[in-house]
Scaffold this motif. Structure first.
Motif, PDB file in Angstrom:
ATOM      1  N   MET A   6       0.846  -1.196   0.000  1.00 37.38           N
ATOM      2  CA  MET A   6       0.000   0.000   0.000  1.00 37.38           C
ATOM      3  C   MET A   6       0.883   1.249   0.000  1.00 37.38           C
ATOM      4  SD  MET A   6      -3.359  -1.010   2.121  1.00 37.38           S
ATOM      5  CE  MET A   6      -2.758  -0.659   3.731  1.00 37.38           C
TER       6      MET A   6
ATOM      7  N   HIS B 197       9.099   1.123   3.320  1.00 38.82           N
ATOM      8  CA  HIS B 197      10.193   1.153   4.297  1.00 38.82           C
ATOM      9  C   HIS B 197      11.061  -0.076   4.063  1.00 38.82           C
ATOM     10  CE1 HIS B 197       7.771  -1.829   6.349  1.00 38.82           C
ATOM     11  NE2 HIS B 197       6.762  -0.977   6.444  1.00 38.82           N
TER      12      HIS B 197
ATOM     13  N   GLY C 149      11.200  -2.882   5.393  1.00 43.53           N
ATOM     14  CA  GLY C 149      10.473  -4.162   5.357  1.00 43.53           C
ATOM     15  C   GLY C 149       9.993  -4.474   3.952  1.00 43.53           C
TER      16      GLY C 149
ATOM     17  N   TYR D  80       4.900 -12.235  -2.974  1.00 40.08           N
ATOM     18  CA  TYR D  80       5.721 -12.058  -1.763  1.00 40.08           C
ATOM     19  C   TYR D  80       4.949 -11.291  -0.693  1.00 40.08           C
ATOM     20  CZ  TYR D  80       9.448 -13.974  -4.470  1.00 40.08           C
ATOM     21  OH  TYR D  80      10.193 -14.842  -5.207  1.00 40.08           O
ATOM     22  N   PHE D  81       4.937 -11.866   0.513  1.00 39.43           N
ATOM     23  CA  PHE D  81       4.264 -11.237   1.647  1.00 39.43           C
ATOM     24  C   PHE D  81       5.180 -11.254   2.852  1.00 39.43           C
ATOM     25  CE2 PHE D  81       0.884 -12.288  -1.188  1.00 39.43           C
ATOM     26  CZ  PHE D  81      -0.038 -11.259  -1.022  1.00 39.43           C
ATOM     27  N   GLY D  82       4.953 -10.309   3.761  1.00 40.09           N
ATOM     28  CA  GLY D  82       5.800 -10.204   4.949  1.00 40.09           C
ATOM     29  C   GLY D  82       5.235 -11.023   6.105  1.00 40.09           C
TER      30      GLY D  82
ATOM     31  N   LYS E  94       5.436 -10.151   8.983  1.00 42.40           N
ATOM     32  CA  LYS E  94       4.881  -9.199   9.955  1.00 42.40           C
ATOM     33  C   LYS E  94       3.358  -9.310  10.046  1.00 42.40           C
ATOM     34  CE  LYS E  94       3.720  -5.144   9.338  1.00 42.40           C
ATOM     35  NZ  LYS E  94       2.639  -4.193   9.375  1.00 42.40           N
TER      36      LYS E  94
ATOM     37  N   GLN F 280      -2.445 -12.480   7.613  1.00 45.47           N
ATOM     38  CA  GLN F 280      -2.638 -12.191   6.187  1.00 45.47           C
ATOM     39  C   GLN F 280      -1.979 -13.292   5.340  1.00 45.47           C
ATOM     40  OE1 GLN F 280      -2.601  -8.108   4.330  1.00 45.47           O
ATOM     41  NE2 GLN F 280      -0.482  -8.624   3.982  1.00 45.47           N
TER      42      GLN F 280
ATOM     43  N   VAL G  56       8.481 -13.534   3.729  1.00 45.47           N
ATOM     44  CA  VAL G  56       9.783 -12.922   4.044  1.00 45.47           C
ATOM     45  C   VAL G  56       9.786 -12.502   5.527  1.00 45.47           C
ATOM     46  CG1 VAL G  56      11.316 -11.004   3.440  1.00 45.47           C
ATOM     47  CG2 VAL G  56       9.952 -12.131   1.658  1.00 45.47           C
ATOM     48  N   PRO G  57      10.881 -12.782   6.252  1.00 45.34           N
ATOM     49  CA  PRO G  57      10.912 -12.462   7.693  1.00 45.34           C
ATOM     50  C   PRO G  57      10.640 -10.988   8.001  1.00 45.34           C
ATOM     51  CG  PRO G  57      12.847 -13.756   7.076  1.00 45.34           C
ATOM     52  CD  PRO G  57      12.138 -13.419   5.798  1.00 45.34           C
TER      53      PRO G  57
ATOM     54  N   SER H  24      11.158  -7.345   9.241  1.00 43.82           N
ATOM     55  CA  SER H  24      12.248  -6.380   9.467  1.00 43.82           C
ATOM     56  C   SER H  24      11.887  -5.555  10.696  1.00 43.82           C
ATOM     57  CB  SER H  24      12.393  -5.429   8.282  1.00 43.82           C
ATOM     58  OG  SER H  24      12.719  -6.138   7.133  1.00 43.82           O
TER      59      SER H  24
ATOM     60  N   ALA I 234       8.532  -3.890  15.161  1.00 41.66           N
ATOM     61  CA  ALA I 234       8.367  -4.303  13.765  1.00 41.66           C
ATOM     62  C   ALA I 234       8.149  -3.066  12.900  1.00 41.66           C
ATOM     63  CB  ALA I 234       7.175  -5.249  13.643  1.00 41.66           C
TER      64      ALA I 234
ATOM     65  N   SER J 236       4.310   0.836   8.051  1.00 38.66           N
ATOM     66  CA  SER J 236       4.014   2.172   7.502  1.00 38.66           C
ATOM     67  C   SER J 236       3.287   3.027   8.529  1.00 38.66           C
ATOM     68  CB  SER J 236       3.143   2.055   6.258  1.00 38.66           C
ATOM     69  OG  SER J 236       3.779   1.254   5.304  1.00 38.66           O
ATOM     70  N   ARG J 237       2.462   2.396   9.340  1.00 34.62           N
ATOM     71  CA  ARG J 237       1.673   3.157  10.316  1.00 34.62           C
ATOM     72  C   ARG J 237       2.511   3.652  11.497  1.00 34.62           C
ATOM     73  NH1 ARG J 237      -2.614  -0.595   8.865  1.00 34.62           N
ATOM     74  NH2 ARG J 237      -4.446   0.527   8.105  1.00 34.62           N
TER      75      ARG J 237
HETATM   76  N1  LIG Z   1       8.471  -5.000   8.943  1.00 30.02           N
HETATM   77  C1  LIG Z   1       8.152  -5.735   7.901  1.00 30.02           C
HETATM   78  N2  LIG Z   1       8.875  -6.821   7.610  1.00 30.02           N
HETATM   79  C2  LIG Z   1       8.549  -7.614   6.550  1.00 30.02           C
HETATM   80  N3  LIG Z   1       7.497  -7.389   5.746  1.00 30.02           N
HETATM   81  C3  LIG Z   1       6.744  -6.320   6.009  1.00 30.02           C
HETATM   82  C4  LIG Z   1       7.037  -5.431   7.082  1.00 30.02           C
HETATM   83  N4  LIG Z   1       6.115  -4.448   7.077  1.00 30.02           N
HETATM   84  C5  LIG Z   1       5.293  -4.700   6.054  1.00 30.02           C
HETATM   85  N5  LIG Z   1       5.657  -5.815   5.409  1.00 30.02           N
HETATM   86  C6  LIG Z   1       4.957  -6.458   4.302  1.00 30.02           C
HETATM   87  O1  LIG Z   1       4.856  -5.585   3.218  1.00 30.02           O
HETATM   88  C7  LIG Z   1       3.658  -5.872   2.500  1.00 30.02           C
HETATM   89  C8  LIG Z   1       2.903  -4.611   2.301  1.00 30.02           C
HETATM   90  O2  LIG Z   1       2.509  -4.139   3.568  1.00 30.02           O
HETATM   91  P1  LIG Z   1       1.899  -2.724   3.825  1.00 30.02           P
HETATM   92  O3  LIG Z   1       2.051  -1.891   2.611  1.00 30.02           O
HETATM   93  O4  LIG Z   1       0.591  -2.845   4.493  1.00 30.02           O
HETATM   94  O5  LIG Z   1       2.938  -2.125   4.880  1.00 30.02           O
HETATM   95  P2  LIG Z   1       2.848  -2.124   6.410  1.00 30.02           P
HETATM   96  O6  LIG Z   1       4.092  -1.544   6.923  1.00 30.02           O
HETATM   97  O7  LIG Z   1       2.439  -3.488   6.869  1.00 30.02           O
HETATM   98  O8  LIG Z   1       1.701  -1.103   6.651  1.00 30.02           O
HETATM   99  P3  LIG Z   1       0.671  -1.005   7.813  1.00 30.02           P
HETATM  100  O9  LIG Z   1       1.308  -0.110   8.786  1.00 30.02           O
HETATM  101  O10 LIG Z   1      -0.477  -0.438   7.100  1.00 30.02           O
HETATM  102  O11 LIG Z   1       0.367  -2.367   8.340  1.00 30.02           O
HETATM  103  C9  LIG Z   1       2.900  -6.911   3.332  1.00 30.02           C
HETATM  104  O12 LIG Z   1       3.137  -8.204   2.799  1.00 30.02           O
HETATM  105  C10 LIG Z   1       3.529  -6.760   4.677  1.00 30.02           C
HETATM  106  O13 LIG Z   1       3.459  -7.927   5.470  1.00 30.02           O
END
Ligand SMILES: Nc1ncnc2c1ncn2[C@@H]1O[C@H](COP(=O)(O)OP(=O)(O)OP(=O)(O)O)[C@@H](O)[C@H]1O
Ligand SMILES: CC(C)(CO)[C@@H](O)C(=O)[O-]
Ligand code: BAL
Length: 393
Positions: free
Chosen positions: A90, A94, A96, A224-226, A228, A232, A252-253, A255, A262, A265-266
């Motif tokens: 979204m 960063h 992550g 690819y998904f995090g 975190k 999801q 992916v682990p 960050s 963790a 974006s928020r």
């Molecule tokens: N710290 C992190 N480490 C690894 N993956 C991450 C991390 N933060 C976000 N992601 C992954 O990045 C992808 C996009 O996430 P998104 O754009 O919602 O960012 P977010 O930092 O999770 O934002 P929000 O604060 O809205 O939760 C998702 O698959 C999410 O899991």
């Protein structure tokens, strides 16, 4: 090449060289310091003020906003036998997110990053209208990563940023975020209704719906998904399995910041005071993980370690004056099955488990003069989530 926007602000372009299938934009600069460049002629060529010490290749990144262009581009890559990895985001990128793109570039010839703030996953009273947007910085980070990848043999390219409009993504009806809203939705139950889904009832319906659209459009070999957002990942895996989607889900682990928080974006909503206390969640989960590593297997023993940390920090904050403290509420701390996210009474070592939690950082009661506040002024609650997988042994 129809309707493909070529990225790079004019002031960064020195010369454009076409090499085989790639268009390469070459930039001479010292330490990538773009401010040291100036226009030197009406042909928009640039010369550095001082002698160049480093040459950086910026490759072309496609910015695609409409679906026909995306499909044409994807078909061309398919004809060239180039694999594609998709990283849905979204925006407000960063480190992550960048780790996801890096992972995708290690396993695919081309990486597509989608940047789309999906309205259907935000409840009607959630932060859709204030969600952080950092378009220029997002592109700069992706461009810098691609320049780095260009120097690493065997790595794929950051090829495309897909940033569609809501009209393109929801072509029939305007998106409806109400729980009983109308529209075409993908619903994954029961996993979508527990934990995060309990506090955010339309969240996973919105995520599954938009990911189904993105997967159909991009037809990526891998997505690819995090870690975190662990729940999801479970929802997406289930959707891919149950709808026979032809893609591989890669996780992916997480960050983290140096103190363990963790990345998210928020986090920009957190001013200094709430940011400092917000680390309570990762500390609590870490304590529970330590209990597991020390040999504890029962739910009560493992979760007690987490609650001890959370309660201790809550007591410390309670004891402070309103202008000094940051209060929070624990929404849940969970010990769950990694495939279903359902609560378990004990960890089966052969399967492992997931420790996860959510806390709500409450608005500051009294703001001090000159205090460092987050985006929005620390007046709205901020939900933080985190998790730690307990690996099978
Ligand atoms: N710290 C992190 N480490 C690894 N993956 C991450 C991390 N933060 C976000 N992601 C992954 O990045 C992808 C996009 O996430 P998104 O754009 O919602 O960012 P977010 O930092 O999770 O934002 P929000 O604060 O809205 O939760 C998702 O698959 C999410 O899991
Ligand atoms: C997967 C996703 C991009 C869908 O909007 C979003 O939920 C996110 O950023 O994690
Ligand atoms: N990181 C998942 C997207 C959301 O929380 O809205």
């Amino acid at each position: 090449m129809p309707m493909i926007y070529k990225l790079l602000p004019m002031q960064t372009i020195i010369s454009q060289v076409t090499t085989g299938a790639h268009t390469t934009l070459r930039l001479f600069s010292r330490q990538l310091n773009l401010s040291s460049l100036r226009f030197s002629s009406s042909k928009a060529t640039l010369k550095p003020k001082s002698p160049p010490t480093k040459m950086v290749d910026y490759r072309l990144m496609h910015i695609i906003r409409d679906i026909p262009t995306l499909r044409t581009h994807r078909r061309n890559l398919l004809r060239s036998n180039l694999t594609v990895g998709l990283v849905p985001t979204m925006g407000a990128l960063h480190e992550g997110h960048i780790s996801l793109v890096r992972a995708a570039a290690a396993e695919n010839a081309r990486v597509f990053v989608s940047i789309y703030i999906n309205p259907t996953q935000f409840g009607v009273s959630e932060d859709l209208s204030t969600y952080p947007q950092t378009w220029e910085s997002d592109l700069a980070q992706l461009r810098a990563l691609d320049a780095e990848l260009a120097e690493t043999p065997g790595m794929g390219r950051v090829d495309t940023v897909f940033a569609p409009s809501t009209k393109a993504m929801y072509p029939t009806l305007p998106p409806d975020s109400r729980e009983d809203g109308v529209g075409s939705f993908v619903q994954i139950t029961p996993v979508g209704g527990i934990l995060e889904g309990k506090s955010r009832p339309v969240f996973f319906r919105g995520v599954a719906t938009v990911c189904m659209k993105l997967f159909n459009l991009v037809q990526a070999e891998r997505v690819y998904f995090g870690q975190k957002d662990v729940q999801q990942t479970v929802v997406i895996r289930r959707m891919v399995k149950d709808f026979h989607l032809d893609t591989q889900v890669m996780i992916v682990p997480t960050s983290r910041e140096e103190d363990g928080l963790a990345m998210s974006s928020r986090n920009v909503y957190l001013g200094a005071r709430r940011r400092a206390v917000g680390v309570v969640l990762s500390r609590a989960l870490r304590a529970a993980e330590e209990a597991y590593v020390a040999g504890k297997r029962s739910r009560d023993e493992i979760l007690a370690a987490a609650w001890n940390v959370a309660n201790q920090v809550a007591l410390e904050q309670d004891a402070l004056a309103p202008e000094q403290r940051a209060l929070f509420e624990v929404d849940y701390i969970s010990l769950a099955d990694p495939d279903t996210m359902e609560e378990i009474e004990a960890v089966d070592e052969r399967k492992g488990a997931v420790l996860s939690g959510a806390v709500k950082m409450l608005p500051l009661e009294q703001i001090q003069p000159g205090e460092v506040l987050g985006q929005g002024g620390d007046v709205a609650p901020v939900r933080l989530i985190d998790n730690i997988p307990l690996e099978p042994r």
